[in-house]
Write a protein that holds these residues in place. Structure first.
Motif, short mmCIF file in Angstrom:
data_model
loop_
_atom_site.label_atom_id
_atom_site.label_comp_id
_atom_site.label_asym_id
_atom_site.label_seq_id
_atom_site.Cartn_x
_atom_site.Cartn_y
_atom_site.Cartn_z
N LEU A 109 0.84 -1.20 0.00
CA LEU A 109 0.00 0.00 0.00
C LEU A 109 0.87 1.25 0.00
CD1 LEU A 109 -2.85 1.24 0.20
CD2 LEU A 109 -2.68 1.01 2.68
N ALA A 110 1.92 1.26 0.82
CA ALA A 110 2.80 2.42 0.90
C ALA A 110 3.50 2.68 -0.44
CB ALA A 110 3.85 2.20 1.99
N GLN A 111 3.93 1.62 -1.11
CA GLN A 111 4.59 1.74 -2.41
C GLN A 111 3.64 2.34 -3.44
OE1 GLN A 111 5.81 -2.07 -3.93
NE2 GLN A 111 6.76 -1.23 -5.78
N TYR A 112 2.41 1.87 -3.44
CA TYR A 112 1.42 2.35 -4.41
C TYR A 112 1.12 3.82 -4.17
CZ TYR A 112 -2.55 1.69 -7.62
OH TYR A 112 -3.42 1.75 -8.69
N GLN A 113 0.93 4.19 -2.92
CA GLN A 113 0.62 5.58 -2.59
C GLN A 113 1.77 6.50 -2.94
OE1 GLN A 113 -0.49 5.31 1.54
NE2 GLN A 113 -2.54 4.54 1.09
N GLN A 114 3.00 6.02 -2.79
CA GLN A 114 4.16 6.84 -3.15
C GLN A 114 4.19 7.09 -4.66
OE1 GLN A 114 6.26 8.33 -0.88
NE2 GLN A 114 6.79 9.49 -2.73
N GLU A 115 3.78 6.09 -5.44
CA GLU A 115 3.73 6.27 -6.89
C GLU A 115 2.73 7.35 -7.29
OE1 GLU A 115 4.04 3.74 -9.93
OE2 GLU A 115 5.81 2.71 -9.16
N ILE A 116 1.63 7.44 -6.54
CA ILE A 116 0.64 8.48 -6.82
C ILE A 116 1.22 9.85 -6.50
CG2 ILE A 116 -1.64 9.38 -6.18
CD1 ILE A 116 -2.43 6.46 -5.51
N ARG A 117 1.90 9.97 -5.34
CA ARG A 117 2.51 11.24 -4.96
C ARG A 117 3.56 11.67 -6.00
NH1 ARG A 117 2.96 8.45 0.06
NH2 ARG A 117 1.44 9.15 1.63
N ASP A 118 4.38 10.71 -6.44
CA ASP A 118 5.44 11.03 -7.40
C ASP A 118 4.86 11.49 -8.74
OD1 ASP A 118 7.30 10.36 -5.48
OD2 ASP A 118 7.69 8.34 -6.30
N CYS A 119 3.83 10.80 -9.19
CA CYS A 119 3.21 11.19 -10.45
C CYS A 119 2.52 12.55 -10.31
CB CYS A 119 2.20 10.12 -10.89
SG CYS A 119 1.48 10.40 -12.53
N ASP A 120 1.96 12.81 -9.14
CA ASP A 120 1.26 14.07 -8.92
C ASP A 120 2.20 15.27 -9.02
OD1 ASP A 120 -1.56 14.89 -8.11
OD2 ASP A 120 -0.36 16.08 -6.72
N ARG A 121 3.46 15.07 -8.68
CA ARG A 121 4.42 16.17 -8.79
C ARG A 121 4.58 16.62 -10.23
NH1 ARG A 121 7.33 12.77 -5.04
NH2 ARG A 121 7.16 13.64 -2.93
N ILE A 122 4.29 15.72 -11.16
CA ILE A 122 4.37 16.06 -12.59
C ILE A 122 3.02 16.54 -13.10
CG2 ILE A 122 4.81 15.13 -14.90
CD1 ILE A 122 6.74 13.13 -13.54
N THR A 123 1.98 15.76 -12.86
CA THR A 123 0.67 16.12 -13.41
C THR A 123 0.16 17.45 -12.85
OG1 THR A 123 -0.43 14.76 -11.73
CG2 THR A 123 -0.01 13.73 -13.88
N SER A 124 0.53 17.77 -11.61
CA SER A 124 0.03 19.01 -11.00
C SER A 124 0.60 20.26 -11.65
CB SER A 124 0.36 19.03 -9.50
OG SER A 124 1.75 19.03 -9.28
N THR A 125 1.64 20.10 -12.47
CA THR A 125 2.22 21.25 -13.17
C THR A 125 1.61 21.44 -14.56
OG1 THR A 125 4.02 19.97 -14.21
CG2 THR A 125 4.41 20.82 -11.98
N LEU A 126 0.72 20.56 -14.95
CA LEU A 126 0.14 20.61 -16.29
C LEU A 126 -1.17 21.39 -16.31
CD1 LEU A 126 0.71 16.85 -17.17
CD2 LEU A 126 1.76 18.77 -18.38
N PRO A 127 -1.44 22.10 -17.42
CA PRO A 127 -2.76 22.72 -17.55
C PRO A 127 -3.82 21.63 -17.61
CG PRO A 127 -1.56 22.79 -19.64
CD PRO A 127 -0.60 22.31 -18.60
N GLY A 128 -4.98 21.90 -17.01
CA GLY A 128 -6.04 20.90 -17.01
C GLY A 128 -5.95 19.91 -15.87
N TYR A 129 -4.97 20.08 -14.99
CA TYR A 129 -4.78 19.15 -13.87
C TYR A 129 -6.01 19.09 -12.98
CZ TYR A 129 -3.18 17.78 -9.17
OH TYR A 129 -3.06 17.20 -7.94
#
Length: 310
Positions: A109-129
């Motif tokens: 569970l911790a590994q999966y949640q970390q992948e979401i956080r890591d991806c969010d650091r990229i997607t949150s910088t995109l228009p339309g996020y």
């Protein structure tokens, strides 16, 4: 008091009826696993991305792309492709970094949640996020602890579960398309197009009928497709088919506003539509036609083989 209660009850019934009418036979388009930088026959990654955006623009469709960051968005070329979706007015959500499977015993569970956080650091910088998350493989874990842990995580961090109601196996037909073209770049791929359109239509009708059984009405369907060559070639035809069927195309945000997408079924149908999880939770594990909507495109592949598409 009785008059007031009757008036309130009538108002509630009218509201439900209005909701059903507003949502009758509607669909929202969402895509997973993009943007992909892998090479395919016929089109470059940039051409595939643009072809999908052009198809959506031609029909004035506002869609959503659920980004699997390591598939391309971590690199400048892939980030530009994802940004093009936001610039075109589409929503962008989170689909983990590497598309790992929470139902795998080796994935914590911790590994999966970390992948979401890591991806969010990229997607949150995109228009339309948007703070939308879609489970990879549509699987919410292999244990109640993982399922409940993820539900708590999403709530705590303000994510919407990007549920799918109209699940397609376009990925399976995309595999066949690439296989055929790699074997023969000049192969006749018209049969695959025909099979794909028939597949989407069959799934659309099946899930519409299932929503009527479960909810007593037409819900706005959220359809799952993928960022791939298949849709680069024929997304425009898929959209036109829905138009010809008389369906209304809505935005993902409009669809997600329906109360059905707030449900959290206790009995999951791993890898399947939200509607199948609702059906299982309500004691409808199997029903007429269920085999055709859980077969991962087996029927279409068999039909193509019978037609000589190897």
């Amino acid at each position: 008091m009785l008059v007031v209660l009757r008036s309130a009850a009538m108002a509630a019934l009218m509201a439900v009826a209005a909701m059903g009418a507003a949502h009758a036979q509607s669909v929202a388009f969402t895509f997973d696993d993009g943007p992909r930088l892998e090479e395919t026959p016929l089109m470059s990654p940039q051409q595939r991305n643009q072809a999908m955006l052009d198809a959506l623009a031609a029909h004035k469709v506002s869609a959503a792309l659920f980004v699997t960051c390591d598939f391309g968005a971590t690199k400048p070329a892939g980030y530009a492709l994802a940004k093009a979706w936001g610039d075109a007015g589409h929503a962008l959500g989170n689909h983990t970094m590497t598309h790992l499977d929470l139902a795998a015993k080796t994935v914590t569970l911790a590994q999966y949640q970390q992948e979401i956080r890591d991806c969010d650091r990229i997607t949150s910088t995109l228009p339309g996020y948007r703070k939308w998350f879609r489970f990879t493989y549509l699987r919410e874990g292999d244990t109640p602890e993982k399922r409940d842990g993820m539900r708590a995580f999403l709530k705590e961090h303000g994510y919407r579960n990007g549920y799918v109601s109209l699940d397609t196996s376009d990925w399976r037909l995309d595999e066949k398309l690439n296989e055929v073209l790699r074997a023969d770049p000049k192969a006749d791929i018209a049969p695959i197009k025909k099979a794909y359109l028939a597949h989407v239509k069959q799934r659309a009708i099946a899930y519409r009928d299932l929503s009527r059984k479960l909810e007593g009405r037409d819900i706005p369907q959220v359809m799952l497709q993928h960022h791939n060559l298949l849709n680069a070639l024929w997304l425009k035809d898929v959209i036109q088919q829905f138009v010809d069927m008389g369906w209304t195309i809505v935005t993902p945000a409009q669809a997600f506003a329906d109360p059905v997408y707030q449900l959290q079924p206790e009995r999951q149908a791993p890898g399947q539509s939200l509607l199948l999880s609702i059906a299982r939770t309500r004691g409808m594990a199997k029903f007429k036609g269920w085999e055709r909507i859980v077969d991962d495109g087996d029927f279409e592949i068999e039909q193509l083989q019978k037609a000589g598409v190897k």
